[in-house]
Design an enzyme around this catalytic site. Structure first.
Site, PDB file in Angstrom:
ATOM      1  N   CYS A 125      -8.539  10.706 -50.740  1.00 53.88           N
ATOM      2  CA  CYS A 125      -7.129  10.652 -51.158  1.00 53.88           C
ATOM      3  C   CYS A 125      -6.880   9.325 -51.857  1.00 53.88           C
ATOM      4  O   CYS A 125      -7.738   8.446 -51.868  1.00 53.88           O
ATOM      5  CB  CYS A 125      -6.195  10.807 -49.957  1.00 53.88           C
ATOM      6  SG  CYS A 125      -4.523  11.310 -50.455  1.00 53.88           S
ATOM      7  N   LYS A 208      -1.554  20.722 -44.105  1.00 52.64           N
ATOM      8  CA  LYS A 208      -1.160  19.389 -43.646  1.00 52.64           C
ATOM      9  C   LYS A 208       0.356  19.308 -43.721  1.00 52.64           C
ATOM     10  O   LYS A 208       0.946  19.416 -44.799  1.00 52.64           O
ATOM     11  CB  LYS A 208      -1.796  18.319 -44.530  1.00 52.64           C
ATOM     12  CG  LYS A 208      -1.474  16.895 -44.108  1.00 52.64           C
ATOM     13  CD  LYS A 208      -2.176  15.907 -45.037  1.00 52.64           C
ATOM     14  CE  LYS A 208      -1.945  14.478 -44.611  1.00 52.64           C
ATOM     15  NZ  LYS A 208      -2.620  13.545 -45.548  1.00 52.64           N
ATOM     16  N   ARG A 230       6.857  12.388 -48.696  1.00 53.93           N
ATOM     17  CA  ARG A 230       5.722  13.237 -49.072  1.00 53.93           C
ATOM     18  C   ARG A 230       6.070  14.722 -49.007  1.00 53.93           C
ATOM     19  O   ARG A 230       5.170  15.573 -49.025  1.00 53.93           O
ATOM     20  CB  ARG A 230       4.514  12.912 -48.180  1.00 53.93           C
ATOM     21  CG  ARG A 230       3.970  11.528 -48.491  1.00 53.93           C
ATOM     22  CD  ARG A 230       2.638  11.248 -47.835  1.00 53.93           C
ATOM     23  NE  ARG A 230       2.101  10.001 -48.365  1.00 53.93           N
ATOM     24  CZ  ARG A 230       1.693   8.974 -47.648  1.00 53.93           C
ATOM     25  NH1 ARG A 230       1.711   9.031 -46.345  1.00 53.93           N
ATOM     26  NH2 ARG A 230       1.232   7.879 -48.229  1.00 53.93           N
ATOM     27  N   LYS A 261      -3.308  20.076 -39.603  1.00 55.79           N
ATOM     28  CA  LYS A 261      -2.921  18.719 -39.204  1.00 55.79           C
ATOM     29  C   LYS A 261      -1.409  18.620 -39.184  1.00 55.79           C
ATOM     30  O   LYS A 261      -0.799  19.045 -40.170  1.00 55.79           O
ATOM     31  CB  LYS A 261      -3.507  17.719 -40.212  1.00 55.79           C
ATOM     32  CG  LYS A 261      -3.182  16.263 -39.918  1.00 55.79           C
ATOM     33  CD  LYS A 261      -3.765  15.337 -40.972  1.00 55.79           C
ATOM     34  CE  LYS A 261      -3.411  13.897 -40.635  1.00 55.79           C
ATOM     35  NZ  LYS A 261      -3.901  12.945 -41.617  1.00 55.79           N
TER      36      LYS A 261
HETATM   37 ZN   LIG Z   1      -2.977  10.571 -48.978  1.00 51.32          ZN
END
Ligand SMILES: [Zn+2]
Length: 340
Positions: A125, A208, A230, A261
């Protein structure tokens, strides 16, 4: 029917235990911090995760060796670059001399007793490497509008491919794209194959969630974002069917392992994914789960070892094959002790 049927006849017999947590299931996440390079100290405590540390490269090698001696056979590496190396595009993430790349090479070339033979997965990432802290490239001239955090999907895919190749070159067994960009698994698979790394596996953070449980991680990985949030790429915690679509897409793009997750609040998602798909399934028990249990145990409200064992066993019972947990070392110790 009772009295002929008595459930208590077999109760507590290990012979009929349905789920067995094993050291083989565990993956230990580790933070490797380039800011500790050249310093005397090999590790620095993470305040929000008591008992967890950021490590220098050599410190990480020692930690992996210790984990391995306890029975943990896999690690997941996160890199924290020197502060000055962060930029808008996260270019340090694909530096062949980057902190993760150096750690992987060191682990793979290490001697017996230094963790040789350990399965090394690398987080893939940009958030630890970008000045803005987002998981992808951000629209350049968005100005004040940047507060909305427009992360550019397709441009980010190019960079992720680059990072994947550099991690595979260093020797990573598994790369783990975690940014929830659409098409990331396909892009990474194609770039790896083109570069001759067709045996490098992809563990995708498929489902996620945009979770408040990541709070302590941001201190650990120095990856808090400068603006926005996010929610533009991570999933809404209200959604379950969407997770199945995400997993299905990742499988069709070539994922070898899929992930849910966080773990403990999302056992229903783990269970649904398990029912629907046959791929190996990983559950990531996140920093907030670690922090909650640690804090309660610290206060004497819970028995740490018992709660950890119960929690991680629950993840496996729900359907996870692999469990990524900051408790990996201590649960491995618990598992190695004879129990009733
Ligand atoms: Zn990230």
């Amino acid at each position: 029917m009772f009295p002929r049927v008595r459930m208590r006849r077999l109760r507590g017999l290990k012979l009929v235990r349905e789920t067995r947590l094993s050291c083989d299931d565990l993956i230990l996440p580790l933070f490797v911090d380039e800011n500790l390079d050249g310093k005397k100290t090999e590790k620095r405590p993470i305040n929000s995760m008591p008992g967890q540390f950021r490590f220098s490269v050599e410190g990480a090698v020692k930690e992996v060796a210790e984990a391995r001696s306890l029975g943990v056979k896999s690690v997941l590496l996160f890199g924290i670059p020197a502060q000055a190396k962060k930029d808008e595009g996260g270019s340090e993430a694909f530096n062949s001399e980057g902190v993760v790349q150096r750690t992987v090479r060191r682990l793979k070339s290490g001697s017996e007793g230094e963790g040789r033979g350990v399965v090394v997965a690398t987080d893939l990432c940009l958030c630890e490497y970008t000045t803005h802290g987002h998981c992808g490239l951000v629209e350049a001239e968005a100005g004040a509008e940047r507060g909305k955090g427009r992360v550019l999907n397709d441009a980010t895919l190019e960079v992720l491919g680059e990072v994947a190749v550099s991690q595979a070159e260093a020797g990573a067994d598994i790369v783990a794209p975690s940014g929830m960009m659409d098409g990331m698994v396909k892009a990474v698979r194609e770039r790896l194959d083109d570069a001759g790394f067709s045996n490098t596996a992809i563990m995708s953070y498929s489902a996620k969630y945009n979770s408040a449980l990541y709070g302590p991680f941001r201190e650990a990985a120095n990856s808090g974002y400068q603006f926005g949030d996010r929610s533009g790429y991570q999933m809404d915690f209200s959604n379950a069917r969407e997770a199945l679509r995400e997993v299905e897409l990742d499988i069709s793009e070539g994922a070898d392992i899929v992930m849910v997750k966080p773990a403990l609040f999302y056992l229903d998602i783990i269970s649904k994914v398990r029912e629907r798909f046959d791929l190996p399934l990983a559950a990531y028990s996140v920093s907030g789960e670690y922090a909650m249990i640690s804090a309660a145990a610290e206060q004497g409200y819970l028995n740490r070892a018992e709660v950890v064992l119960e929690g991680l066993t629950a993840m496996k019972r729900a359907g996870a094959d692999l469990i990524i947990s900051y408790f990996a070392k201590e649960v491995a110790e618990t598992l190695s002790r004879p129990r009733q």
